[in-house]
Structure formats: structure tokens, C-alpha cells
Motif scaffolding. Structure first.
Motif, PDB file in Angstrom:
ATOM      1  N   ILE A 168       9.038  19.651 -31.878  1.00  0.00           N
ATOM      2  CA  ILE A 168       7.788  18.913 -31.624  1.00  0.00           C
ATOM      3  C   ILE A 168       7.611  18.672 -30.129  1.00  0.00           C
ATOM      4  O   ILE A 168       6.518  18.849 -29.576  1.00  0.00           O
ATOM      5  CB  ILE A 168       7.799  17.576 -32.398  1.00  0.00           C
ATOM      6  CG1 ILE A 168       7.727  17.839 -33.907  1.00  0.00           C
ATOM      7  CG2 ILE A 168       6.633  16.691 -31.960  1.00  0.00           C
ATOM      8  CD1 ILE A 168       7.893  16.600 -34.753  1.00  0.00           C
ATOM      9  N   ASN A 169       8.702  18.265 -29.449  1.00  0.00           N
ATOM     10  CA  ASN A 169       8.629  18.031 -28.003  1.00  0.00           C
ATOM     11  C   ASN A 169       8.264  19.305 -27.257  1.00  0.00           C
ATOM     12  O   ASN A 169       7.482  19.274 -26.296  1.00  0.00           O
ATOM     13  CB  ASN A 169       9.959  17.490 -27.489  1.00  0.00           C
ATOM     14  CG  ASN A 169      10.212  16.060 -27.930  1.00  0.00           C
ATOM     15  OD1 ASN A 169       9.284  15.361 -28.312  1.00  0.00           O
ATOM     16  ND2 ASN A 169      11.452  15.624 -27.899  1.00  0.00           N
ATOM     17  N   SER A 170       8.854  20.429 -27.700  1.00  0.00           N
ATOM     18  CA  SER A 170       8.557  21.701 -27.053  1.00  0.00           C
ATOM     19  C   SER A 170       7.087  22.072 -27.237  1.00  0.00           C
ATOM     20  O   SER A 170       6.421  22.518 -26.296  1.00  0.00           O
ATOM     21  CB  SER A 170       9.456  22.798 -27.626  1.00  0.00           C
ATOM     22  OG  SER A 170       9.159  24.050 -27.052  1.00  0.00           O
ATOM     23  N   GLU A 171       6.555  21.849 -28.445  1.00  0.00           N
ATOM     24  CA  GLU A 171       5.150  22.151 -28.701  1.00  0.00           C
ATOM     25  C   GLU A 171       4.228  21.237 -27.893  1.00  0.00           C
ATOM     26  O   GLU A 171       3.213  21.681 -27.346  1.00  0.00           O
ATOM     27  CB  GLU A 171       4.849  22.007 -30.191  1.00  0.00           C
ATOM     28  CG  GLU A 171       5.531  23.057 -31.059  1.00  0.00           C
ATOM     29  CD  GLU A 171       5.352  22.794 -32.549  1.00  0.00           C
ATOM     30  OE1 GLU A 171       5.716  23.665 -33.344  1.00  0.00           O
ATOM     31  OE2 GLU A 171       4.856  21.697 -32.908  1.00  0.00           O
ATOM     32  N   GLN A 172       4.608  19.956 -27.833  1.00  0.00           N
ATOM     33  CA  GLN A 172       3.794  19.020 -27.061  1.00  0.00           C
ATOM     34  C   GLN A 172       3.821  19.363 -25.576  1.00  0.00           C
ATOM     35  O   GLN A 172       2.798  19.246 -24.889  1.00  0.00           O
ATOM     36  CB  GLN A 172       4.292  17.585 -27.278  1.00  0.00           C
ATOM     37  CG  GLN A 172       4.007  17.042 -28.677  1.00  0.00           C
ATOM     38  CD  GLN A 172       4.559  15.652 -28.882  1.00  0.00           C
ATOM     39  OE1 GLN A 172       5.436  15.202 -28.138  1.00  0.00           O
ATOM     40  NE2 GLN A 172       4.074  14.969 -29.899  1.00  0.00           N
ATOM     41  N   LEU A 173       5.007  19.784 -25.080  1.00  0.00           N
ATOM     42  CA  LEU A 173       5.102  20.171 -23.674  1.00  0.00           C
ATOM     43  C   LEU A 173       4.231  21.385 -23.397  1.00  0.00           C
ATOM     44  O   LEU A 173       3.535  21.439 -22.367  1.00  0.00           O
ATOM     45  CB  LEU A 173       6.560  20.479 -23.327  1.00  0.00           C
ATOM     46  CG  LEU A 173       6.830  20.913 -21.876  1.00  0.00           C
ATOM     47  CD1 LEU A 173       6.414  19.817 -20.907  1.00  0.00           C
ATOM     48  CD2 LEU A 173       8.306  21.258 -21.684  1.00  0.00           C
ATOM     49  N   THR A 174       4.237  22.336 -24.320  1.00  0.00           N
ATOM     50  CA  THR A 174       3.377  23.515 -24.157  1.00  0.00           C
ATOM     51  C   THR A 174       1.904  23.112 -24.145  1.00  0.00           C
ATOM     52  O   THR A 174       1.111  23.603 -23.333  1.00  0.00           O
ATOM     53  CB  THR A 174       3.642  24.515 -25.292  1.00  0.00           C
ATOM     54  OG1 THR A 174       5.030  24.888 -25.293  1.00  0.00           O
ATOM     55  CG2 THR A 174       2.787  25.769 -25.118  1.00  0.00           C
ATOM     56  N   GLU A 175       1.520  22.194 -25.050  1.00  0.00           N
ATOM     57  CA  GLU A 175       0.135  21.726 -25.085  1.00  0.00           C
ATOM     58  C   GLU A 175      -0.242  21.004 -23.799  1.00  0.00           C
ATOM     59  O   GLU A 175      -1.354  21.185 -23.282  1.00  0.00           O
ATOM     60  CB  GLU A 175      -0.069  20.800 -26.273  1.00  0.00           C
ATOM     61  CG  GLU A 175       0.024  21.505 -27.630  1.00  0.00           C
ATOM     62  CD  GLU A 175      -0.106  20.553 -28.800  1.00  0.00           C
ATOM     63  OE1 GLU A 175      -0.085  21.021 -29.946  1.00  0.00           O
ATOM     64  OE2 GLU A 175      -0.222  19.333 -28.560  1.00  0.00           O
ATOM     65  N   LEU A 176       0.697  20.176 -23.283  1.00  0.00           N
ATOM     66  CA  LEU A 176       0.419  19.461 -22.032  1.00  0.00           C
ATOM     67  C   LEU A 176       0.249  20.430 -20.870  1.00  0.00           C
ATOM     68  O   LEU A 176      -0.615  20.212 -19.996  1.00  0.00           O
ATOM     69  CB  LEU A 176       1.557  18.476 -21.736  1.00  0.00           C
ATOM     70  CG  LEU A 176       1.612  17.222 -22.614  1.00  0.00           C
ATOM     71  CD1 LEU A 176       2.856  16.407 -22.296  1.00  0.00           C
ATOM     72  CD2 LEU A 176       0.373  16.359 -22.411  1.00  0.00           C
TER      73      LEU A 176
END
Length: 392
Positions: A156-164
């Protein structure tokens, strides 16, 4: 992104470790049992290896079918060998895999996991109650669930970082588009203002000059034929001339045509300070690029307003004007030796607010500070565009 790569590395090592354990069990099993029993064990272990190294997601039906198959293989090996079998080595790997599956909230996997655990515990009752086995099974179960939770959070953190990162790139593109739109708006506003002033000159001064020409043509005849009427016409010509002069002053007040760059700023400062009797120190050392109409206009208006305010309010005798340029910015500094002191708050009137607004319109800034020896220091910093022309 780095954490995701680390997780892939740890997952590979985990799979490799389990595969080595399975191979070791196959070797030991082959030495202690007949070939037929070992072949059944080998087929079962091949299923484990295939599930370990593939990304195949087990459904409820797969879990049930493989569990039935596994217990059938255990029963078949016991039936062929005609003796009790130590089948815990077969169940260990399945217990681990079920622990991973149940961590994804599949209730059937949890039920099957409990059944497999009870079977493993039952096999150890011959040597007394298997307390150690209970502790090991519980440790594996909770350890895998904790690891799975960590993996989900990491994903989830990796996906959120990609989105950011995507949002950040989008904001950068939007900011660049806003900058371009601002420059276009400023250029359009300048063109509109020029058009308006040109219209005023044409409609106002053109009318007055046309009237003058017509009446002066008639005046030549009146002087000879009707001197009294000619004198009245001269008075009318004077009125028209005064109106035209007032029109010129109005237009000049709205828009003063000035030379751009450092030379234009120095000429402006010299004219204003000379008329006011102020001593001017103008410093513009170094080379300067061609700033363009927008920056020229902002610097010109800010310098004009600053010098006007000094004459009106500062009671100064000396003005220092300094212009410098770096790779990214042009800076204008105006300082006087007037009566302003730090302990007295600066009044942000319309003129000062207009100076700040002009600078902020092109993403620059305008700051005000008191000089230690008395007087006001104004500093203007404007960003240079990437399309500056060659150096002067």
C-alpha cells in the motif's frame, strides 16, 4: 520503490529455503522408504514447489481439492507400506502455505489449516502431549500473519508513493502551464493597454488637430476679410490647443514610453532625482541580458514609484540604486537616507501594494526593510525567463 525490491528479494530467499527443505526431505525419505512410497511423496512435494514459485492464486475449490489429494497420498503411502508413516514432513509445507492463504481472510483456508494442525498434533501424541509442536505451529501461524500484514502495508505504501510521485509530476506540469498562461496574460494585457492608448490618441488628439487645421485654414482668409472675427478664431484655436495639451498629458501619465533595460532605468532615475534635487548613486556593474518587455515594465514602474515615494515622504538627500543579475534572477535595490526608522511600522499604501502585486504577477518578490543608519531599503527580485537573449 526500494522497499518493494527488498521485499522481492526476501520472498525469493524464502521460496528458495522452502525448496531446499523439500529436496532434503525427499532425500531422507528415499533412504528410509520404498521407491513407490517415495514416488508418492515426490509427486506431493512437486505440487508444493509449483505453488511456491508460481503466482497462481488458490481459490477455495483448489484448497479443498489439494487437501483431499494430500490426505489421499498419505493414506495411500501408509496402505502400500503396511506400516504407520511419519507424514508430518508432508504436512509442514502445506501448513505454511495455508497460513499465507488464511492471512488473506479466506475462511475455508483457516478451517483447513486447523484440521491440518490437529492432524499434526495427533501424530505426536504417541510420545506424550506435543507442547513443543503446539508452540512451533502457533509461532509459524502468527509469524506468517504478521509478515503478510507487513507485506500488505508495504505494498500500500509503495502504491501511495507511486501515486504521490504522479501527483507531484502533474502539479509540476500544471505549475508550468500556469506560468506560461500568466506570461501570455501579461502580454495580452500590455497589448490591450497599448491598443486603448492608441485609440485615445487617435480619437482625442486626432480630433483636436483636425479642428486646428480647419480653423487655421479659415484664419488666413479671415485676417484679410474680417479681422474682428479672426481675433475670435485665434481664441478658439488657443482653447483647442489647450484641450489637446491636456489630452497629451493624460495619455503620457497613463503610459510613458521609455527605453528598456539598465539604460532606461538609469535615465529614469537621473531625471527624477535631478528634478527633485537628490544626489543619485547608480550602480549597474557587470553584464546584463535583454530582459524582455514584461520584466522591463515591472522594474521601470517599481523604480518610478519608489523614487516618487522618496520625494514625497522620505525627506532624503541621497538615493542609492543598484542593479545586479545572476543566472536565474535580476535584482533591483533602492535605498535612501530619509527619516524612516525600524521602530515605526511601514504604511502599505496603494503605491507599495501595487509594487508588490506587479512583482508577484511574474513570480518575483518585493521586500522592504529599515537601514541601520536611517532610511528605507527596497529590494526587488525577479526570475529571468529561459528565453533571455544574448548579453549586452
Amino acid at each position: 520503490m526500494q522497499k518493494s525490491q527488498d521485499f522481492s528479494k526476501y520472498l525469493f530467499l524464502f521460496r528458495l529455503l522452502l525448496s531446499m527443505i523439500i529436496i532434503y526431505n525427499l532425500t531422507i525419505y528415499y533412504m528410509d522408504h520404498s521407491f513407490l512410497v517415495w514416488l508418492i511423496f515426490f509427486i506431493t512435494m512437486c505440487f508444493y514447489v509449483a505453488m511456491l514459485w508460481s503466482n497462481f492464486r488458490l481459490t477455495i475449490m483448489h484448497i479443498v481439492i489439494f487437501t483431499v489429494f494430500l490426505f489421499s497420498m498419505i493414506w495411500l503411502s501408509a496402505y502400500i507400506s503396511k506400516e504407520p508413516q511419519d507424514y508430518n514432513s508432508v504436512l509442514w509445507a502445506w501448513f505454511v502455505i495455508l497460513s499465507f492463504i488464511s492471512s488473506r481472510e479466506q475462511k475455508v483456508a483457516t478451517v483447513v489449516l486447523i484440521i491440518v494442525g490437529l492432524v499434526m498434533l495427533n501424530s505426536g501424541l504417541d510420545n506424550g502431549y506435543p507442547y513443543s509442536l503446539i508452540i512451533v505451529l502457533a509461532s509459524i501461524y502468527f509469524g506468517i500473519h504478521s509478515l503478510s500484514r507487513y507485506i500488505r502495508v508495504l505494498k500500500i505504501n509503495s502504491e501511495q508513493l507511486t501515486e504521490l510521485e504522479q501527483v507531484h509530476l502533474e502539479l509540476q506540469r500544471t505549475y508550468k502551464e500556469l506560468q506560461d498562461s500568466t506570461v501570455q496574460s501579461i502580454r495580452y494585457a500590455a497589448l490591450t493597454e497599448r491598443t486603448r492608448i492608441a485609440g485615445e490618441i487617435h480619437d482625442g488628439l486626432g480630433h483636436h488637430f483636425t479642428s486646428l487645421i480647419v480653423q487655421m485654414q479659415a484664419l488666413k482668409w479671415m485676417i484679410k476679410q474680417d479681422p474682428d472675427r479672426a481675433e475670435s478664431t485665434v481664441d478658439q484655436l488657443l482653447d483647442v490647443s489647450r484641450q489637446g495639451l491636456a489630452e497629451v498629458r493624460s495619455v503620457v501619465k497613463d503610459w510613458s514610453v521609455h527605453e528598456g533595460g539598465v539604460e532606461g532605468l538609469q535615465e529614469l532615475a537621473s531625471q527624477i532625482t535631478h528634478r527633485a534635487g537628490l544626489e543619485l548613486h547608480f550602480d549597474s556593474q557587470g553584464t546584463f541580458s535583454i530582459w524582455g518587455e514584461v520584466i522591463d515594465s515591472v522594474l521601470y514602474r517599481v523604480l518610478q514609484e519608489s523614487l516618487t515615494n522618496i520625494i514625497r515622504h522620505a525627506e532624503a538627500s541621497t538615493v542609492d540604486v543598484t542593479i545586479t543579475e545572476t543566472a536565474q534572477h535580476v535584482q533591483l535595490s533602492i535605498a535612501d537616507d530619509g527619516k524612516y526608522r525600524r521602530e515605526h511600522p511601514l504604511q502599505y499604501g496603494f503605491g507599495i501594494q501595487n509594487m508588490i502585486r506587479r512583482c508577484e504577477t511574474i513570480h518575483g518578490n518585493c521586500t522592504f526593510a529599515a537601514r541601520p543608519q536611517g532610511g528605507l531599503w527596497i529590494k526587488v527580485t525577479l526570475p529571468l525567463s529561459n528565453t533571455s537573449l544574448s548579453k549586452n
